[in-house]
Design a protein around this motif. Structure first.
Motif, PDB file in Angstrom:
ATOM      1  N   GLY A 136       0.710  -1.202  -0.043  1.00  0.00           N
ATOM      2  CA  GLY A 136       0.018   0.145  -0.126  1.00  0.00           C
ATOM      3  C   GLY A 136       0.813   1.164   0.083  1.00  0.00           C
ATOM      4  O   GLY A 136       0.787   2.155   0.897  1.00  0.00           O
ATOM      5  N   PRO A 137       1.449   1.718  -1.174  1.00  0.00           N
ATOM      6  CA  PRO A 137       2.344   2.695  -1.180  1.00  0.00           C
ATOM      7  C   PRO A 137       1.730   4.135  -1.079  1.00  0.00           C
ATOM      8  O   PRO A 137       0.623   4.155  -1.447  1.00  0.00           O
ATOM      9  CB  PRO A 137       3.109   2.511  -2.374  1.00  0.00           C
ATOM     10  N   GLY A 138       2.189   4.832  -0.414  1.00  0.00           N
ATOM     11  CA  GLY A 138       1.702   6.313  -0.288  1.00  0.00           C
ATOM     12  C   GLY A 138       1.564   7.276  -1.502  1.00  0.00           C
ATOM     13  O   GLY A 138       1.051   8.319  -1.494  1.00  0.00           O
ATOM     14  N   ILE A 139       2.701   6.850  -2.166  1.00  0.00           N
ATOM     15  CA  ILE A 139       2.864   7.613  -3.697  1.00  0.00           C
ATOM     16  C   ILE A 139       2.714   6.445  -4.571  1.00  0.00           C
ATOM     17  O   ILE A 139       2.970   5.145  -4.599  1.00  0.00           O
ATOM     18  CB  ILE A 139       4.245   8.255  -3.514  1.00  0.00           C
ATOM     19  N   ASN A 140       2.886   7.102  -6.226  1.00  0.00           N
ATOM     20  CA  ASN A 140       2.847   6.147  -7.003  1.00  0.00           C
ATOM     21  C   ASN A 140       4.168   5.604  -7.298  1.00  0.00           C
ATOM     22  O   ASN A 140       5.321   6.493  -7.000  1.00  0.00           O
ATOM     23  CB  ASN A 140       2.277   7.011  -8.308  1.00  0.00           C
ATOM     24  N   VAL A 141       4.342   4.727  -7.787  1.00  0.00           N
ATOM     25  CA  VAL A 141       5.752   3.976  -8.037  1.00  0.00           C
ATOM     26  C   VAL A 141       5.720   3.156  -9.420  1.00  0.00           C
ATOM     27  O   VAL A 141       4.979   2.402  -9.701  1.00  0.00           O
ATOM     28  CB  VAL A 141       6.328   2.884  -6.892  1.00  0.00           C
ATOM     29  N   ALA A 142       6.707   3.777 -10.172  1.00  0.00           N
ATOM     30  CA  ALA A 142       6.916   3.051 -11.376  1.00  0.00           C
ATOM     31  C   ALA A 142       8.604   2.406 -11.049  1.00  0.00           C
ATOM     32  O   ALA A 142       9.452   2.888 -10.151  1.00  0.00           O
ATOM     33  CB  ALA A 142       7.061   3.930 -12.623  1.00  0.00           C
ATOM     34  N   SER A 143       9.108   1.405 -12.128  1.00  0.00           N
ATOM     35  CA  SER A 143      10.272   0.895 -11.973  1.00  0.00           C
ATOM     36  C   SER A 143      11.029   0.853 -13.180  1.00  0.00           C
ATOM     37  O   SER A 143      10.392   0.252 -14.328  1.00  0.00           O
ATOM     38  CB  SER A 143      10.291  -0.496 -11.226  1.00  0.00           C
ATOM     39  N   LEU A 144      12.364   0.904 -12.989  1.00  0.00           N
ATOM     40  CA  LEU A 144      13.336   0.453 -14.416  1.00  0.00           C
ATOM     41  C   LEU A 144      13.672  -0.803 -13.782  1.00  0.00           C
ATOM     42  O   LEU A 144      13.585  -1.281 -12.829  1.00  0.00           O
ATOM     43  CB  LEU A 144      14.196   1.264 -14.234  1.00  0.00           C
ATOM     44  N   VAL A 145      14.361  -1.495 -15.008  1.00  0.00           N
ATOM     45  CA  VAL A 145      14.986  -2.873 -14.375  1.00  0.00           C
ATOM     46  C   VAL A 145      16.406  -2.497 -14.364  1.00  0.00           C
ATOM     47  O   VAL A 145      16.956  -1.869 -15.171  1.00  0.00           O
ATOM     48  CB  VAL A 145      15.219  -3.876 -15.799  1.00  0.00           C
ATOM     49  N   GLY A 146      16.779  -3.187 -13.286  1.00  0.00           N
ATOM     50  CA  GLY A 146      18.404  -2.820 -12.754  1.00  0.00           C
ATOM     51  C   GLY A 146      19.322  -3.960 -13.532  1.00  0.00           C
ATOM     52  O   GLY A 146      19.111  -5.112 -13.358  1.00  0.00           O
ATOM     53  N   HIS A 147      20.091  -3.272 -14.185  1.00  0.00           N
ATOM     54  CA  HIS A 147      21.078  -4.210 -14.880  1.00  0.00           C
ATOM     55  C   HIS A 147      21.852  -4.988 -13.898  1.00  0.00           C
ATOM     56  O   HIS A 147      22.359  -6.139 -14.552  1.00  0.00           O
ATOM     57  CB  HIS A 147      21.997  -3.156 -15.887  1.00  0.00           C
ATOM     58  N   ASP A 179       7.249  -6.651 -20.183  1.00  0.00           N
ATOM     59  CA  ASP A 179       5.969  -7.126 -20.013  1.00  0.00           C
ATOM     60  C   ASP A 179       5.082  -6.829 -18.901  1.00  0.00           C
ATOM     61  O   ASP A 179       4.153  -6.610 -18.821  1.00  0.00           O
ATOM     62  CB  ASP A 179       5.872  -8.509 -20.352  1.00  0.00           C
ATOM     63  N   ALA A 180       6.001  -6.964 -17.797  1.00  0.00           N
ATOM     64  CA  ALA A 180       5.223  -6.922 -16.555  1.00  0.00           C
ATOM     65  C   ALA A 180       5.067  -5.365 -16.120  1.00  0.00           C
ATOM     66  O   ALA A 180       4.647  -5.070 -15.099  1.00  0.00           O
ATOM     67  CB  ALA A 180       6.202  -7.382 -15.539  1.00  0.00           C
ATOM     68  N   GLY A 181       5.622  -4.356 -17.023  1.00  0.00           N
ATOM     69  CA  GLY A 181       5.435  -2.823 -17.019  1.00  0.00           C
ATOM     70  C   GLY A 181       6.551  -2.042 -16.550  1.00  0.00           C
ATOM     71  O   GLY A 181       6.355  -0.958 -16.220  1.00  0.00           O
ATOM     72  N   ALA A 182       7.736  -2.538 -16.470  1.00  0.00           N
ATOM     73  CA  ALA A 182       9.164  -1.759 -16.109  1.00  0.00           C
ATOM     74  C   ALA A 182       9.195  -0.595 -17.323  1.00  0.00           C
ATOM     75  O   ALA A 182       8.704  -0.755 -18.535  1.00  0.00           O
ATOM     76  CB  ALA A 182      10.268  -2.563 -16.415  1.00  0.00           C
ATOM     77  N   VAL A 183       9.383   0.684 -16.812  1.00  0.00           N
ATOM     78  CA  VAL A 183       9.606   1.848 -17.659  1.00  0.00           C
ATOM     79  C   VAL A 183      10.781   1.881 -18.469  1.00  0.00           C
ATOM     80  O   VAL A 183      10.996   2.986 -19.377  1.00  0.00           O
ATOM     81  CB  VAL A 183       8.903   3.046 -16.983  1.00  0.00           C
ATOM     82  N   GLY A 184      11.794   0.946 -18.274  1.00  0.00           N
ATOM     83  CA  GLY A 184      13.066   1.131 -18.851  1.00  0.00           C
ATOM     84  C   GLY A 184      13.937   0.347 -18.232  1.00  0.00           C
ATOM     85  O   GLY A 184      13.835  -0.671 -17.337  1.00  0.00           O
ATOM     86  N   LEU A 185      15.409   0.409 -18.611  1.00  0.00           N
ATOM     87  CA  LEU A 185      16.437  -0.338 -18.026  1.00  0.00           C
ATOM     88  C   LEU A 185      17.355   0.859 -17.404  1.00  0.00           C
ATOM     89  O   LEU A 185      17.843   1.825 -18.119  1.00  0.00           O
ATOM     90  CB  LEU A 185      17.067  -1.004 -19.232  1.00  0.00           C
ATOM     91  N   SER A 186      17.907   0.469 -16.329  1.00  0.00           N
ATOM     92  CA  SER A 186      18.922   1.210 -15.690  1.00  0.00           C
ATOM     93  C   SER A 186      20.330   0.469 -15.659  1.00  0.00           C
ATOM     94  O   SER A 186      20.266  -0.813 -15.587  1.00  0.00           O
ATOM     95  CB  SER A 186      18.824   1.783 -14.469  1.00  0.00           C
TER      96      SER A 186
END
Ligand SMILES: [Zn+2]
Length: 523
Positions: A136-147, A179-186
């Motif tokens: 239950g995060p208090g803010i919105n969260v998106a994620s990159l894939v960590g190399h 496919d799971a929704g990552a917004v990019g790669l870091s």
């Protein structure tokens, strides 16, 4: 939570960079319902004299694990952040190749890992998102894939090129995470084992990023003497693959390198003039924050912390590292210990390496080698050696957005230990108060511009129909209060924060609302 809330009489800065206008803002059912003069609603709040703008979109954070320690994201939401992008600098928490144990990866991403009680139970990004949503995060969260998770779990921690089959495997895992929704790669080419990554691997992964229209963010190989060469590498990969690219926290470390950011920005400009898409982010401070182990030569970090910690007892290894440190671009007086994995309060935290060395009657290298041998990646530093002119050059550049590089921290909880970098508490108010050329452009660099970099097109703008992530602040009182010696202090002047329409900060106090969601890129 009222289903409807009207904010009347505020100075609306919509995040687009367009001029401020006095208007009412109507929020209904979690979204912006209307913006204009003379609106009415049963529940109204007079915000005359306040700025009403989109919640800040912090696209460079390391809150992957701290959000599971305290999902309220207190240090962030109290500075007006309503969306974070985790998984930066290569240091994500997913995906791991199936069957690979978590422990070595967790030890390698120690920078994120401030609460040992957080249970890392997921193998992949979909699993992480489920755990995060359940928290239950208090803010919105998106994620990159960590190399690091990709490379570490497929190739391991030795200095060798990935084989063709291994590169294919990493590309497959990356595609699944998209496919799971990552917004990019870091990537983060200082964090072992990533210094061992060859260009063919970076090119292959960048092609996957480009094919899915995601972003490739780079903590480049070096930010001091080799900054320009390191940015050149990122630009070369962007030009070869067409991947949208972000140079993370662009800064030049060490007095002798001051001014190099302008050469790096020239490389970015030239690529963008040729039709490529390269952006930059930075936080408004003159110190960085990183694991102390970042000082070790890449060669010494082979095998992961379990291998290199005992190796640091070897006199020959110590001599090799000392030799590498003879001509360091920053002095030991510019490096302060900010956190350790030992029980708080750890007496070394808050002191510079030079101070500890003087007290112990040894040199700085001895102090650092002993700490690393004992604690591995469980010791963090703030490090100076940057120039105000460089910072202003980067912050003023058209391709730059503001991002904290910080973590969501709870000053009263486990993650409130130590003296972390104040950016986790103060980045956005500090930028707006001290560095923004004007309010509309400054707010754009904190909202729609970063949201667009990561493809979150419905965030960062106040528009009818958009999710109601809203900040109301008093421009006369807006200020960062966190300092390098007393960092655990919320920003001032942030009166009201709505996350998806829910009043989350009110009168500067957290309401307990946790209305954030996991944001997925286009799948
Ligand atoms: Zn970072």
């Amino acid at each position: 939570m009222p289903d409807e809330l009207l904010l009347t009489g505020g100075l609306v800065v919509d995040g687009s960079g367009g001029p401020a206008v006095t208007a009412d803002v109507l929020v209904r059912a979690g979204r912006i319902a209307a913006i204009g003069p003379g609106l009415s609603a049963p529940v109204a709040r007079d915000v005359t004299g306040r700025v009403v703008c989109p919640g800040f979109v912090d696209i460079h954070t390391h809150s992957d694990l701290t959000l599971l320690s305290d999902p309220r994201a207190l240090s962030k939401v109290h500075q007006g952040v309503t969306t974070e992008v985790v998984g930066n600098c290569g240091l994500g928490v997913a995906p791991l190749a199936p069957g690979v144990p978590v422990a070595p990866i967790r030890a390698a991403v120690g920078y994120l890992d401030l609460d040992a009680a957080v249970d890392w139970s997921w193998p992949d990004l979909a699993g992480y998102f489920s755990v995060l949503a359940a928290a239950g995060p208090g803010i919105n969260v998106a994620s990159l894939v960590g190399h690091l998770a990709l490379h570490g779990s497929v190739v391991g921690f030795t200095d060798r090129p990935a084989g063709a089959a291994e590169v294919d495997r990493m590309c497959g895992l990356l595609g699944e995470a998209f496919d799971a929704g990552a917004v990019g790669l870091s990537t983060g080419l200082v964090y072992a084992p990533l210094p061992y990554v060859r260009d063919d691997e970076l090119l292959a992964l960048a092609r996957v990023v480009a094919g899915r229209d995601r972003i490739f963010t780079w903590h480049v190989r070096n930010y001091d003497d080799a900054l320009v060469d390191s940015v050149t590498q990122a630009v070369r990969v962007a030009r070869a693959t067409g991947a949208r690219t972000q140079i993370s926290h662009l800064a030049a470390v060490g007095r002798r390198n001051w001014g190099a950011v302008r050469k790096a920005l020239d490389l970015v400009d030239a690529a963008n003039a040729d039709g490529f898409d390269i952006g930059v982010d930075i936080y408004p401070y003159l110190h960085g924050n990183a694991p102390l182990s970042q000082l070790l030569p890449a060669h010494t970090q082979e095998g992961g912390p379990e291998a290199w910690m005992p190796r640091l007892a070897d006199p020959a290894v110590r001599a090799f590292v000392r030799a590498a440190w003879v001509d360091r671009p920053t002095g030991w007086d510019e490096i302060t210990l900010s956190w350790t994995s030992r029980p708080a309060p750890d007496p070394v935290v808050g002191s510079s390496v030079a101070e500890l060395a003087a007290a112990a009657g040894v040199d700085g290298a001895e102090i650092v080698l002993d700490l690393l041998a004992a604690l591995g990646n469980g010791v963090l530093m703030t490090a100076g050696g940057r120039s105000e002119d460089d910072l202003r050059a980067v912050l003023g550049h058209p391709a730059t957005v503001v991002a904290s590089d910080g973590l969501a921290l709870d000053p009263g909880g486990v993650t409130g230990a130590g003296v972390p970098h104040p950016r986790s508490y103060g980045t956005f108010p500090r930028f707006l108060q001290r560095y923004a050329a004007d309010l509309p452009d400054g707010i754009r660099r904190c909202t729609s511009a970063p949201a667009a970099r990561v493809g979150l097109s419905d965030r960062g703008l106040l528009r009818p129909g958009a999710p109601a992530d809203v900040v109301v602040f008093d421009p006369a009182r807006l200020a960062d209060r966190a300092t390098f010696t007393a960092p655990h202090q919320f920003a001032a002047g942030i009166d009201l924060v709505l996350v998806n329409g829910a009043v989350t900060v009110d009168g500067g106090e957290h309401t307990g609302a946790r209305a954030g969601s996991v944001l997925r890129g286009n799948t």
